[in-house]
Design a protein around this motif. Structure first.
Motif, PDB file in Angstrom:
ATOM      1  N   GLU A  91       0.989  -1.048   0.339  1.00 52.69           N
ATOM      2  CA  GLU A  91       0.029   0.204   0.378  1.00 52.69           C
ATOM      3  C   GLU A  91       0.917   1.269  -0.139  1.00 52.69           C
ATOM      4  OE1 GLU A  91      -3.600   0.220   2.024  1.00 52.69           O
ATOM      5  OE2 GLU A  91      -2.940  -2.504   3.144  1.00 52.69           O
ATOM      6  N   LEU A  92       1.755   1.073   0.694  1.00 51.54           N
ATOM      7  CA  LEU A  92       2.381   3.077   1.120  1.00 51.54           C
ATOM      8  C   LEU A  92       3.028   2.974  -0.468  1.00 51.54           C
ATOM      9  CD1 LEU A  92       3.911   4.961   2.858  1.00 51.54           C
ATOM     10  CD2 LEU A  92       5.494   3.342   3.381  1.00 51.54           C
ATOM     11  N   GLY A 171       3.031  17.175   5.317  1.00 46.09           N
ATOM     12  CA  GLY A 171       3.965  17.473   6.827  1.00 46.09           C
ATOM     13  C   GLY A 171       4.429  17.056   7.425  1.00 46.09           C
ATOM     14  N   ASP A 172       5.475  16.402   8.497  1.00 46.19           N
ATOM     15  CA  ASP A 172       6.684  16.239   9.323  1.00 46.19           C
ATOM     16  C   ASP A 172       6.314  14.371   9.446  1.00 46.19           C
ATOM     17  OD1 ASP A 172       8.793  14.816   9.608  1.00 46.19           O
ATOM     18  OD2 ASP A 172       8.640  15.863  11.915  1.00 46.19           O
ATOM     19  N   LEU A 321       1.372   4.202   7.958  1.00 48.09           N
ATOM     20  CA  LEU A 321      -0.112   4.188   6.958  1.00 48.09           C
ATOM     21  C   LEU A 321      -1.055   4.520   7.090  1.00 48.09           C
ATOM     22  CD1 LEU A 321       0.002   3.117   3.715  1.00 48.09           C
ATOM     23  CD2 LEU A 321      -1.589   1.475   5.082  1.00 48.09           C
ATOM     24  N   SER A 322      -1.491   5.125   8.399  1.00 50.92           N
ATOM     25  CA  SER A 322      -2.693   5.643   8.865  1.00 50.92           C
ATOM     26  C   SER A 322      -2.554   7.390   8.177  1.00 50.92           C
ATOM     27  CB  SER A 322      -2.784   5.567   9.608  1.00 50.92           C
ATOM     28  OG  SER A 322      -4.387   5.811  10.358  1.00 50.92           O
ATOM     29  N   ASP A 323      -1.545   7.759   9.453  1.00 47.31           N
ATOM     30  CA  ASP A 323      -0.950   9.573   9.571  1.00 47.31           C
ATOM     31  C   ASP A 323      -0.506   9.454   7.528  1.00 47.31           C
ATOM     32  OD1 ASP A 323      -0.949   8.864  11.970  1.00 47.31           O
ATOM     33  OD2 ASP A 323       1.245   8.590  11.956  1.00 47.31           O
ATOM     34  N   VAL A 324      -0.173   8.535   6.920  1.00 49.92           N
ATOM     35  CA  VAL A 324       0.061   8.548   5.831  1.00 49.92           C
ATOM     36  C   VAL A 324      -1.287   9.152   4.274  1.00 49.92           C
ATOM     37  CG1 VAL A 324       0.827   7.535   3.496  1.00 49.92           C
ATOM     38  CG2 VAL A 324       2.002   8.301   5.122  1.00 49.92           C
TER      39      VAL A 324
END
Length: 334
Positions: A91-92, A171-172, A321-324
């Protein structure tokens, strides 16, 4: 104190790993797992960029994992898992692929070499995007350091570029990893062609030392290794590549310095030197081989260990992945 995270992996591309994998990777990993929160993967998704027989790939994946453990990678200390067991890798990789320029990916040396060797029609899109999947492997775990050979340095640089690009746009999010490049002296060369790196894909088996070979077979290969006509045991990579290669192997497996080995065999000739090296190699490989075969005798238990480690890896990866997804504006399922 929280340990910094480390990630590395190898492809399950042969029934057995070879001594270059052992010295250049596994011995280093074994030490590093003491100091880092280490994630080690059998990267089977990378392996399918080349044609594979499905049943053979499954067996090679188990055999590679068993050799990791037998060589000292402890599932209780490190997260040892199979790459395809954690869907976040794929996914990433897609997300990062949307941030990677076509020309940027095309400049990767390994892709250029293989596409020139096999031709464009025989070169898959998967091979083209291999470095992007490698970047995803690393960035998923907020990795601080990546131990790799110098041939992978370009891929780590792309990983760093993609991490910084994503952070700049959204964003970071990602930690920007640093490579830990093995020393040149850790590179192991073919016993019959000491100008070529020892490889699992070598045309001839005679120059490759396999971890799962019978130790007596490995000893015979050492005794038949190419040297030169000079007869002196000394390190000189340019003038004496065969002897120098054997000295590097001897030093790595014995934990001794090359000058001390040169002194021990001064005036004794190559026969004694090779015999001594063969004894060191058999002593090192015999317990590793025995433990790996023991693990392979109980595939259900091996699969259980890999599954439990994959659960932990997936938990860590899904957080990243959730943050992405959130930062890119993708609508999450509720």
């Amino acid at each position: 104190m929280t340990k910094a995270r480390l990630y590395s992996g190898m492809q399950p591309s042969a029934d057995s790993l070879q001594i270059g994998n052992y010295i250049g990777a596994l011995m280093q990993w074994r030490d590093l797992q003491e100091s880092y929160d280490a994630f080690f993967s059998v990267v089977d998704l990378h392996a399918i960029t080349q044609p594979n027989d499905p049943s053979e790939l499954r067996e090679k994946t188990r055999r590679t994992a068993a050799q990791y453990i037998a060589a000292g990678i402890e599932p209780a200390k490190s997260t040892l898992y199979v790459q395809s067991h954690v869907s976040a890798h794929a996914e990433l990789a897609w997300i990062l692929g949307t941030l990677t320029g076509f020309g940027e990916a095309g400049r990767m040396t390994q892709f250029k070499d293989k596409s020139q060797r096999y031709g464009q029609d025989a070169t898959s899109v998967g091979l083209f995007t291999y470095p992007v999947l490698m970047a995803a492997d690393i960035l998923l775990y907020q990795t601080a350091v990546v131990p790799v050979g110098d041939d992978q340095k370009q891929h780590i640089e792309l990983t760093r570029v993609l991490a910084e690009r994503f952070n700049s746009r959204f964003g970071d999010t990602f930690r920007v990893p640093m490579p830990v490049i093995q020393q040149d002296t850790a590179r192991i060369y073919d016993l019959q062609n000491p100008l070529a790196k020892m490889s699992k894909s070598a045309e001839s088996d005679a120059g490759v030392l396999w971890l799962l070979d019978d130790p007596s077979a490995s000893a015979k290969k050492i005794m038949r290794a190419v040297t030169d006509s000079e007869g002196s045991v000394r390190y000189d990579r340019e003038a004496k590549p065969g002897v120098s290669n054997l000295l590097v192997i001897y030093a790595a497996l014995s934990g001794r310095q090359i000058p001390a080995i040169e002194d021990e065999y001064a005036g004794r000739g190559y026969g004694d030197f090779k015999k001594g090296l063969a004894e060191v190699l058999v002593s090192e490989f015999e317990p590793v081989r025995a433990r790996a075969l023991e693990l392979l005798d109980d595939p259900a238990e091996l699969d259980r260990v890999l599954g439990a480690n994959a659960d932990h890896a997936a938990e860590v990866a899904e957080t990243t992945l959730s943050d992405v997804y959130d930062r890119m504006g993708l609508l999450r399922r509720r």
